[in-house]
Design a protein around this motif. Structure first.
Motif, short mmCIF file in Angstrom:
data_model
loop_
_atom_site.label_atom_id
_atom_site.label_comp_id
_atom_site.label_asym_id
_atom_site.label_seq_id
_atom_site.Cartn_x
_atom_site.Cartn_y
_atom_site.Cartn_z
N TRP A 156 -21.88 75.29 17.17
CA TRP A 156 -22.10 75.95 15.89
C TRP A 156 -23.57 75.94 15.48
O TRP A 156 -24.08 76.93 14.93
N GLU A 157 -24.26 74.83 15.75
CA GLU A 157 -25.65 74.73 15.31
C GLU A 157 -26.51 75.78 15.99
O GLU A 157 -27.32 76.46 15.35
N GLY A 158 -26.33 75.94 17.30
CA GLY A 158 -27.10 76.95 18.03
C GLY A 158 -26.78 78.35 17.56
O GLY A 158 -27.67 79.21 17.47
N ARG A 159 -25.52 78.61 17.24
CA ARG A 159 -25.12 79.93 16.75
C ARG A 159 -25.82 80.25 15.43
O ARG A 159 -26.29 81.38 15.24
N PHE A 160 -25.88 79.28 14.53
CA PHE A 160 -26.52 79.53 13.24
C PHE A 160 -28.03 79.63 13.38
O PHE A 160 -28.67 80.46 12.73
N GLN A 161 -28.62 78.79 14.23
CA GLN A 161 -30.07 78.82 14.39
C GLN A 161 -30.55 80.15 14.95
O GLN A 161 -31.63 80.63 14.60
N ALA A 162 -29.75 80.74 15.84
CA ALA A 162 -30.16 81.98 16.50
C ALA A 162 -29.30 83.16 16.08
O ALA A 162 -29.24 84.17 16.78
N PHE A 163 -28.69 83.09 14.91
CA PHE A 163 -27.76 84.15 14.51
C PHE A 163 -28.41 85.51 14.50
O PHE A 163 -27.77 86.54 14.81
N PHE A 164 -29.71 85.55 14.15
CA PHE A 164 -30.41 86.83 14.02
C PHE A 164 -30.57 87.55 15.36
O PHE A 164 -30.89 88.74 15.40
N ASP A 177 -41.95 86.44 10.22
CA ASP A 177 -42.78 85.87 11.29
C ASP A 177 -42.00 85.56 12.56
O ASP A 177 -42.52 84.88 13.45
N VAL A 178 -40.77 86.03 12.66
CA VAL A 178 -39.97 85.77 13.87
C VAL A 178 -39.50 87.07 14.51
O VAL A 178 -39.77 87.32 15.69
N THR A 179 -38.80 87.90 13.76
CA THR A 179 -38.25 89.13 14.32
C THR A 179 -39.26 90.28 14.19
O THR A 179 -40.09 90.30 13.29
N ASP A 180 -39.16 91.22 15.12
CA ASP A 180 -40.01 92.42 15.06
C ASP A 180 -39.49 93.36 13.98
O ASP A 180 -38.29 93.40 13.72
N PRO A 181 -40.38 94.13 13.37
CA PRO A 181 -39.92 95.12 12.37
C PRO A 181 -38.98 96.12 13.01
O PRO A 181 -39.03 96.36 14.22
N PHE A 182 -38.11 96.72 12.22
CA PHE A 182 -37.22 97.75 12.74
C PHE A 182 -38.05 98.94 13.22
O PHE A 182 -39.02 99.33 12.56
N ARG A 186 -35.32 103.94 14.03
CA ARG A 186 -34.02 103.26 13.98
C ARG A 186 -34.03 102.20 12.88
O ARG A 186 -34.01 101.01 13.15
N PRO A 187 -34.08 102.64 11.64
CA PRO A 187 -34.06 101.67 10.53
C PRO A 187 -32.70 100.98 10.44
O PRO A 187 -31.73 101.40 11.08
N SER A 188 -32.64 99.94 9.64
CA SER A 188 -31.39 99.23 9.47
C SER A 188 -30.32 100.16 8.91
O SER A 188 -30.58 100.93 7.98
N PRO A 189 -29.09 100.10 9.47
CA PRO A 189 -28.02 100.98 8.98
C PRO A 189 -27.46 100.53 7.63
O PRO A 189 -26.73 101.28 6.98
N VAL A 190 -27.77 99.31 7.21
CA VAL A 190 -27.30 98.78 5.93
C VAL A 190 -28.48 98.12 5.23
O VAL A 190 -29.57 98.02 5.78
N VAL A 191 -28.26 97.65 4.01
CA VAL A 191 -29.32 96.91 3.31
C VAL A 191 -29.69 95.69 4.15
O VAL A 191 -28.81 94.87 4.48
#
Length: 222
Positions: A156-164, A177-182, A186-191
């Motif tokens: 569970w811990e690994g799943r939550f840490q890397a959920f994104f 500072d972790v994920t690249d911009p959309f 291809r913008p985000s399909p939801v908020v």
């Protein structure tokens, strides 16, 4: 913010003593109510914030909790808040004390975030799909596993840490500072879900303190 509590607790006079002090410090007005609230003090749900002869009193932030509720939770668990609660002593008799430490559960997980803030963040960002707590039990997507069920997984811990990074989250999640911009095409399909690593640490702390769901005994097939 709106705070609800059992009449027996309100009748002690504790809130008349502590709420003006909190409001003076943080400029957040607290309305003590009997119905719908953004934070609830009780015995069964939430994080232990103080105790009396009957055991721990717990503060549970609700799905619609806002910054004022989080400030109140942080203050109540701070050294100043704890001293304020403990110093309430009508007729010279202290009625409340620090929370009683829960039995330590063997777990190698060490989470450094704020559990109450993590609960509020999880309700805001994750409660759209997952059941985070009783506060949003009727508002989540039924086919999405609850936090309590996810807490039963060995990893569970690994799943939550890397959920994104786990589908479907990359399509609508941004960690500062972790994920690249959309991509622009291809913008985000939801908020989008937007949070910081500190936010994620607080959510991890909240989940680490959560009791895993009781899924019963595995099926015995013959």
């Amino acid at each position: 913010m709106r705070l609800s509590a059992p009449p027996a607790l309100a009748d002690t006079g504790l809130f008349k003593f502590i709420l003006p002090r909190f409001t003076l410090k943080h400029r957040v007005k607290v309305d003590l109510v009997e119905g719908d609230s953004t934070a609830r003090l009780g015995r069964n749900a939430g994080s232990a914030v103080f105790s009396d002869a009957g055991g721990n009193w717990r503060l549970d932030l609700q799905a619609e909790a806002h910054a004022g509720s989080v400030k109140f939770a942080d203050w109540l668990m701070s050294d100043v808040g704890q001293r304020t609660v403990v110093s309430f002593a009508p007729e010279g008799i202290a009625l409340f004390a620090a929370p009683i430490a829960a039995e330590v559960i063997e777990d190698d997980t060490v989470a450094e975030g704020n559990t109450l803030e993590g609960q509020a963040l999880a309700l805001t960002h994750c409660g759209r799909c997952h059941v985070v707590s009783e506060a949003n039990r009727m508002n989540a997507i039924g086919s999405t596993p609850s936090f309590a069920v996810l807490r039963t997984f060995p990893d569970w811990e690994g799943r939550f840490q890397a959920f994104f990074a786990l589908k479907p989250h990359p399509a609508f999640t941004q960690i500062e500072d972790v994920t690249d911009p959309f991509p622009e095409d291809r913008p985000s399909p939801v908020v989008p879900v937007e949070m910081t690593l500190e936010d994620l640490e607080s959510i991890l702390a909240f989940v680490a303190a959560m009791a895993p769901a009781d899924l019963g005994q595995p099926l015995q097939l013959k």
